[in-house]
Design an enzyme around this catalytic site. Sequence first.
Site, PDB file in Angstrom:
ATOM      1  N   SER A   1      11.009  60.522  77.581  1.00 61.90           N
ATOM      2  CA  SER A   1      11.215  61.626  78.515  1.00 61.90           C
ATOM      3  C   SER A   1      10.702  61.278  79.909  1.00 61.90           C
ATOM      4  O   SER A   1       9.775  60.478  80.068  1.00 61.90           O
ATOM      5  CB  SER A   1      10.472  62.862  77.996  1.00 61.90           C
ATOM      6  OG  SER A   1      10.419  63.875  78.982  1.00 61.90           O
TER       7      SER A   1
ATOM      8  N   TYR B   1       3.200  67.277  75.871  1.00 58.72           N
ATOM      9  CA  TYR B   1       4.531  66.768  75.508  1.00 58.72           C
ATOM     10  C   TYR B   1       4.747  65.363  76.075  1.00 58.72           C
ATOM     11  O   TYR B   1       5.162  64.454  75.347  1.00 58.72           O
ATOM     12  CB  TYR B   1       5.608  67.720  76.033  1.00 58.72           C
ATOM     13  CG  TYR B   1       7.008  67.191  75.849  1.00 58.72           C
ATOM     14  CD1 TYR B   1       7.599  67.146  74.593  1.00 58.72           C
ATOM     15  CD2 TYR B   1       7.750  66.728  76.940  1.00 58.72           C
ATOM     16  CE1 TYR B   1       8.887  66.648  74.418  1.00 58.72           C
ATOM     17  CE2 TYR B   1       9.032  66.240  76.781  1.00 58.72           C
ATOM     18  CZ  TYR B   1       9.595  66.196  75.514  1.00 58.72           C
ATOM     19  OH  TYR B   1      10.861  65.696  75.354  1.00 58.72           O
TER      20      TYR B   1
END
Length: 320
Positions: free
Chosen positions: A126, A151
Amino acid sequence: MILVTGCAGFIGYHLSKKLLKKNIKVIGIDCLDNYYSKNLKLKRLRLLKKHDKFDFCKIDLKNFKKTYQFLKKKKFNQIIHLAAQPGVRVSLKNPYNTLSQNINGFINILEIARIKKVKKFIYASSSSVYGDSKIYPFNENDKENVPISIYGSSKFTNEILSSAYAKNFKLKCVGLRFFTVYGPLGRPDMAYYSFLDNLRKNKPITVFNKGIMKRDFTYIDDVIKGILDVTKKNTAKNHMVLNIGKGKPDNLMDLVNFLQTNYGKKFKIIFSKNIPAGDIKKTFSNTSKAKKLINWKPTVKLKDGIKRFVEWYKVDHGIK
């Protein structure tokens, strides 16, 4: 045959659909959790099950024994690992769940890749791994970037683990750092989708940092083409990471304007000066590495991508 984890997710669905259209057999795994609408995931799954070359099993990847038993006698030469707990903000509300899903599940599928001696292990990373970097555009060779969200940290951990597996077990691993993927049948928790939901329901939207935010919005079709190109490319290194982004950030307010223009209705906007914890003001991908390796050339501009999304949304919700 290719194994796709998270096949009922946004990217996983579109990837599986494309592979099946190319007459490639797909083994799909998904735990079908309820982080967002389970009905949407089941809808995607029903569409995939129309293909006779699609083999599905509901499995939580944290359960290594069950996962391995299902895959033990299956023949596949590549794994595309997309299953994860997405979302920066939810990772702050429930950090343990994000870490458990994104690291324990990742370790299990990575170990299966080693045992099965797959040709290639491709996994979703990501843009969140870059944290609040001030080095623009975000470059894969930047070693100073530090994730600021749970995250992002979980995804960065995945990269470190796969790099070690690649080095120690000669496993070909490619991490793809996705940048704000959007499009039809997307994730309802993402801004472009939730904004349109609010517009339909006559609810106001909250725009943070007074709208002064930029995102490298990347259309789903471009992302899928990038993944497929990686599956076909022989990589010289055992491990690498690639930015998969449009390579040009758009203003958040442009997204808002494209949504309301295509829907034919104006937003009620609450401008907030705050920025939610874990969020960053700007994402901007350097795509030169992907361009060199897979001839990465995203083609869909935000204006056109949002038009396609709104057209799908209207049909899906029965709006004329």
